[in-house]
Design a protein around this motif. Sequence first.
Motif, PDB file in Angstrom:
ATOM      1  N   SER A   1      23.584  -1.216 -31.436  1.00 52.30           N
ATOM      2  CA  SER A   1      24.675  -0.723 -30.582  1.00 52.30           C
ATOM      3  C   SER A   1      25.924  -0.428 -31.408  1.00 52.30           C
ATOM      4  O   SER A   1      26.583   0.592 -31.211  1.00 52.30           O
TER       5      SER A   1
ATOM      6  N   ARG B   1      28.650   2.031 -29.835  1.00 57.36           N
ATOM      7  CA  ARG B   1      28.730   1.454 -28.476  1.00 57.36           C
ATOM      8  C   ARG B   1      28.966  -0.056 -28.606  1.00 57.36           C
ATOM      9  O   ARG B   1      28.131  -0.894 -28.252  1.00 57.36           O
TER      10      ARG B   1
ATOM     11  N   TRP C   1      30.773  -2.277 -27.191  1.00 58.76           N
ATOM     12  CA  TRP C   1      30.845  -3.164 -26.025  1.00 58.76           C
ATOM     13  C   TRP C   1      29.474  -3.696 -25.610  1.00 58.76           C
ATOM     14  O   TRP C   1      29.372  -4.611 -24.823  1.00 58.76           O
ATOM     15  N   GLU C   2      28.409  -3.079 -26.173  1.00 54.42           N
ATOM     16  CA  GLU C   2      27.051  -3.558 -25.872  1.00 54.42           C
ATOM     17  C   GLU C   2      26.587  -4.591 -26.882  1.00 54.42           C
ATOM     18  O   GLU C   2      25.508  -5.150 -26.723  1.00 54.42           O
ATOM     19  N   CYS C   3      27.330  -4.809 -27.957  1.00 51.71           N
ATOM     20  CA  CYS C   3      26.867  -5.612 -29.093  1.00 51.71           C
ATOM     21  C   CYS C   3      26.320  -6.974 -28.640  1.00 51.71           C
ATOM     22  O   CYS C   3      27.050  -7.789 -28.087  1.00 51.71           O
ATOM     23  N   PRO C   4      25.026  -7.217 -28.870  1.00 59.19           N
ATOM     24  CA  PRO C   4      24.464  -8.516 -28.467  1.00 59.19           C
ATOM     25  C   PRO C   4      24.686  -9.596 -29.514  1.00 59.19           C
ATOM     26  O   PRO C   4      24.514 -10.777 -29.231  1.00 59.19           O
TER      27      PRO C   4
ATOM     28  N   THR D   1      32.752   3.587 -18.262  1.00 57.60           N
ATOM     29  CA  THR D   1      31.316   3.372 -18.031  1.00 57.60           C
ATOM     30  C   THR D   1      30.774   4.398 -17.039  1.00 57.60           C
ATOM     31  O   THR D   1      29.787   5.083 -17.317  1.00 57.60           O
TER      32      THR D   1
ATOM     33  N   SER E   1      27.995  -2.630 -16.314  1.00 54.25           N
ATOM     34  CA  SER E   1      29.202  -2.324 -17.095  1.00 54.25           C
ATOM     35  C   SER E   1      29.710  -3.581 -17.772  1.00 54.25           C
ATOM     36  O   SER E   1      30.128  -4.523 -17.100  1.00 54.25           O
ATOM     37  N   ASN E   2      29.641  -3.630 -19.106  1.00 60.13           N
ATOM     38  CA  ASN E   2      30.183  -4.783 -19.833  1.00 60.13           C
ATOM     39  C   ASN E   2      31.537  -4.438 -20.436  1.00 60.13           C
ATOM     40  O   ASN E   2      31.659  -3.447 -21.166  1.00 60.13           O
TER      41      ASN E   2
ATOM     42  N   SER F   1      33.201  -0.902 -21.064  1.00 59.30           N
ATOM     43  CA  SER F   1      32.892  -0.060 -22.239  1.00 59.30           C
ATOM     44  C   SER F   1      34.092   0.019 -23.189  1.00 59.30           C
ATOM     45  O   SER F   1      34.428   1.082 -23.728  1.00 59.30           O
TER      46      SER F   1
END
Length: 329
Positions: free
Chosen positions: A63, A68, A70-73, A141, A272-273, A276
């Motif tokens: 991500s 992206r 804001w998606e970082c796991p 988002t 939506s995390n 975004s």
Amino acid sequence: MLASGVCHSDLHVRDGEWDRPTPIVMGHEGAGIVEAVGPGVESPRVGEMVALAWLIPCGVCRSCRRGRTWECPDSPSYRHTLLDGETAFRGVRSYCAIATMAEASVVPADAAIPLPEGVDPGAAALIGCCVTTGVGAVMKTAAVPAGSTVAVIGLGGVGLSCVMGAVVAGASRIVAIDRVPAKLDAARGVGATDTLLADGDATSTVAALRDMTDGGPDFVFEAIGRPSTVELAIAALPVGGTAVLVGMTPVGERAAFEVYPFVDGARRIIGSNYGSAEPAIDFPRYAGWVLDGRLPVDSLIDRRIGLDDVEDAFQQMREGRFVRQVIEF
Ligand SMILES: NC(=O)c1ccc[n+]([C@@H]2O[C@H](COP(=O)([O-])OP(=O)(O)OC[C@H]3O[C@@H](n4cnc5c(N)ncnc54)[C@H](O)[C@@H]3O)[C@@H](O)[C@H]2O)c1
Ligand SMILES: [Zn+2]
Ligand SMILES: [Zn+2]
């Protein structure tokens, strides 16, 4: 630290609905003044007011490589330590690496975003979570087009920020929904065109919402995090409509919907995390909108408290009272 908002995500952890390592200093919606910086840090500078971002990208995952973030796991924020794995408070973790419910904190430099002068510290704190989450859910988002009809279910700091975002996006109708009447007044105050008290069964709420929006809103934002209201958001969609899930449930919860009409009607569900968020770009932008009056964030703060009042603040939140309680230091 100057101010820390009390967000329902803190309450999820407090009530054991999300499993997090303990002991931990909570709080992830804060603003303060930089007292000192580590070696090599160019921004922020000592003396600047900063809002704190609760998600720092790892920079290397799939991500992050796509931009992206804001998606970082793999964000170090999810380890609740500083970047080197150490804790700022001698063995006690810092929630999301920022621990804003404290008079002072040690945070990663990338989490501390300088804001333009003149922003109220309480509003600056809210930019750190609920404003960025709600405004970003609508504008980034979902990228709601002007003229759309929008409904927002749940009118805490996050839901009212969705309402404010829908105003800036130019939505033609904004229906605000909550089970607490006072929240409907607050929503009108920040630009909702219609309100709906969700005190009956879901079927009657869906029917009323459809009536108000010519068959259903183009976008429904769920800002509570309960399976029943997630299902309500999906059930209310017209053909081609989008449900945006912003509220977060206790871990392990499931929701259900009827598949055939969902697919037949080309409906969509989006998670939506953090709206975004790209904090270094979005925080100053939203702060500018606070200063020019486009985002009336000050009006979300309806109780200012001390750090000792935090347990009471959680109890008020469980009972649906107050939009945003802010701890001042
Ligand atoms: N996606 C993200 O990145 C993100 C970021 C921050 C917070 N959140 C989540 O967003 C949610 C909302 O946070 P908040 O701080 O605004 O919470 P809050 O508790 O302040 O607000 C929730 C609102 O929902 C209302 N409500 C509760 N049950 C209801 C029902 N059955 N029908 C109608 N209204 C109902 C309450 O009266 C209240 O006004 C939480 O789950 C939080 O964890 C998500
Ligand atoms: Zn939050
Ligand atoms: Zn990453």
